[in-house]
Design a protein around this motif. Structure first.
Motif, PDB file in Angstrom:
ATOM      1  N   ALA A  14      31.765  39.580  40.736  1.00 26.63           N
ATOM      2  CA  ALA A  14      32.297  40.364  39.624  1.00 26.63           C
ATOM      3  C   ALA A  14      32.154  41.850  39.898  1.00 26.63           C
ATOM      4  O   ALA A  14      33.067  42.635  39.616  1.00 26.63           O
ATOM      5  N   THR A  55      40.102  35.897  45.890  1.00 26.32           N
ATOM      6  CA  THR A  55      40.158  36.834  44.762  1.00 26.32           C
ATOM      7  C   THR A  55      40.063  38.277  45.248  1.00 26.32           C
ATOM      8  O   THR A  55      40.907  39.119  44.904  1.00 26.32           O
ATOM      9  N   ILE A  68      37.577  30.043  40.268  1.00 26.00           N
ATOM     10  CA  ILE A  68      36.177  30.429  40.084  1.00 26.00           C
ATOM     11  C   ILE A  68      35.690  30.016  38.693  1.00 26.00           C
ATOM     12  O   ILE A  68      34.573  29.517  38.518  1.00 26.00           O
ATOM     13  N   TYR A  69      36.557  30.193  37.666  1.00 21.86           N
ATOM     14  CA  TYR A  69      36.172  29.831  36.294  1.00 21.86           C
ATOM     15  C   TYR A  69      35.921  28.328  36.196  1.00 21.86           C
ATOM     16  O   TYR A  69      35.014  27.890  35.484  1.00 21.86           O
ATOM     17  N   LEU A  72      40.881  33.427  40.676  1.00 17.59           N
ATOM     18  CA  LEU A  72      39.835  33.631  39.674  1.00 17.59           C
ATOM     19  C   LEU A  72      39.755  32.447  38.710  1.00 17.59           C
ATOM     20  O   LEU A  72      38.651  32.064  38.286  1.00 17.59           O
ATOM     21  N   GLN A 131      43.482  31.615  31.363  1.00 19.46           N
ATOM     22  CA  GLN A 131      43.693  32.642  32.378  1.00 19.46           C
ATOM     23  C   GLN A 131      45.063  32.461  33.042  1.00 19.46           C
ATOM     24  O   GLN A 131      45.831  33.412  33.185  1.00 19.46           O
ATOM     25  N   TYR A 146      28.030  34.905  41.649  1.00 18.46           N
ATOM     26  CA  TYR A 146      29.143  35.226  40.758  1.00 18.46           C
ATOM     27  C   TYR A 146      29.044  36.666  40.266  1.00 18.46           C
ATOM     28  O   TYR A 146      30.055  37.349  40.104  1.00 18.46           O
ATOM     29  N   ASN A 167      35.091  39.443  32.358  1.00 14.27           N
ATOM     30  CA  ASN A 167      35.187  38.018  31.984  1.00 14.27           C
ATOM     31  C   ASN A 167      34.300  37.164  32.873  1.00 14.27           C
ATOM     32  O   ASN A 167      33.601  36.271  32.391  1.00 14.27           O
ATOM     33  N   LEU A 168      34.365  37.433  34.182  1.00 16.26           N
ATOM     34  CA  LEU A 168      33.610  36.619  35.132  1.00 16.26           C
ATOM     35  C   LEU A 168      32.111  36.746  34.871  1.00 16.26           C
ATOM     36  O   LEU A 168      31.382  35.747  34.923  1.00 16.26           O
ATOM     37  N   ASN A 210      38.981  41.463  34.144  1.00 19.96           N
ATOM     38  CA  ASN A 210      38.645  40.132  34.661  1.00 19.96           C
ATOM     39  C   ASN A 210      37.249  40.084  35.239  1.00 19.96           C
ATOM     40  O   ASN A 210      36.588  39.047  35.171  1.00 19.96           O
TER      41      ASN A 210
END
Lengths: 171, 102
Positions: free
Chosen positions: B13, A15, A45-46, A42, A58, B9, B45-46, B42
């Protein structure tokens, strides 16, 4: 080192690497393709965050629809980008320094958060099985968040009309 | 059940947001600036999804849903503005588009 951690680092490096590529590649088409790669990593990752529905959205909406729109505009304008990607100027140096400062401040702040090695609610197997499924998401979206959902549909309609009006040569 | 801690995470981000912010601040091409704004969205979002997993609360998945919808609207209008500016000025270089600067 378990598989989840390996996947996390794989997707995280992918990413950030492709996000850096978006900035430092000269050709806008290459930038856009790098951004698509970033969105795919990403989405991975989600999935690791148990947000499968959002990961699918996404890929469909971001990597699919929005990036096609970007590529369409880049190719429509057929940009020939010459010269350096950025001139060095005092404001740009200040911007880069501010960004680095923000990153350092955020990382230091996050490191001070109380550490939680496990997500405690996940021991409840029933809750874990339904978390982030499209069924649960839909139940919340269409009851608690119905008005914002309808407002977003109106926003999209306004954006469609606005895009046509702005891009047209003569209204 | 060992999982990757939420702070990993959050730092990812933050890094993604800062890469996007750097692009917005230093790039000259308006289209690339738009792409960097998408990167920053994004990152938001993360963060939402990381805290949704931390708390076991699916409401954290609703915000990314709306952010993706708003990003689609923003991209459509923003790219229409870029096309309109290109038609009038013949460039998308933000250094040359400064008639509203003074």
């Amino acid at each position: 080192m378990n598989a989840e951690l390996v996947l996390f680092w794989l997707f995280a490096v992918g990413t950030i690497g492709s996000a850096v590529g978006v900035i430092f590649v000269r050709n806008p088409v290459a930038s856009a393709m790098s951004l698509v790669a970033s969105f795919f990593f990403l989405a991975g990752i989600y999935v690791l965050l148990w947000a499968h529905t959002i990961a699918v959205l996404q890929v469909l909406v971001y990597a699919g629809a929005i990036m096609v729109l970007f590529l369409f505009v880049i190719m429509l304008l057929s940009l020939t980008d010459t010269g350096p990607i950025a001139h060095v100027s005092p404001s740009r140096i200040a911007g880069a320094l501010a960004t680095a400062g923000l990153l350092v401040a955020l990382v230091m702040a996050f490191r001070k958060l109380p550490s939680s090695d496990t997500v405690s609610w996940a021991s409840d197997a029933g809750q874990l099985a339904t978390f982030g499924t499209i069924k649960q998401l839909g139940a919340v979206l269409y009851t608690q968040w119905l008005f914002p959902f309808e407002a977003v549909s109106l926003l999209l309609l306004v954006a469609i009309v606005g895009a046509v009006v702005v891009a047209k040569a003569r209204v | 059940m060992p999982v990757v801690p939420t702070v990993n995470y959050l730092i990812l981000a933050a890094a993604l947001f800062c890469v996007g912010m750097l692009g917005v601040l230093i790039r000259r091409n308006a289209l690339v600036v738009f792409m960097c704004i998408e990167l920053m969205l994004n990152a938001a979002n993360l963060t939402f999804l990381a805290f949704a997993r931390e708390r076991g609360d699916v409401t954290g998945h609703i915000s990314p849903f709306f952010i993706i919808a708003v990003a689609a609207a923003e991209a459509a209008v923003g790219l229409a503005i870029v096309i309109s500016v290109f038609r009038n000025r013949g460039t998308v270089n933000i250094e040359e588009i400064q008639s509203m600067k003074h």
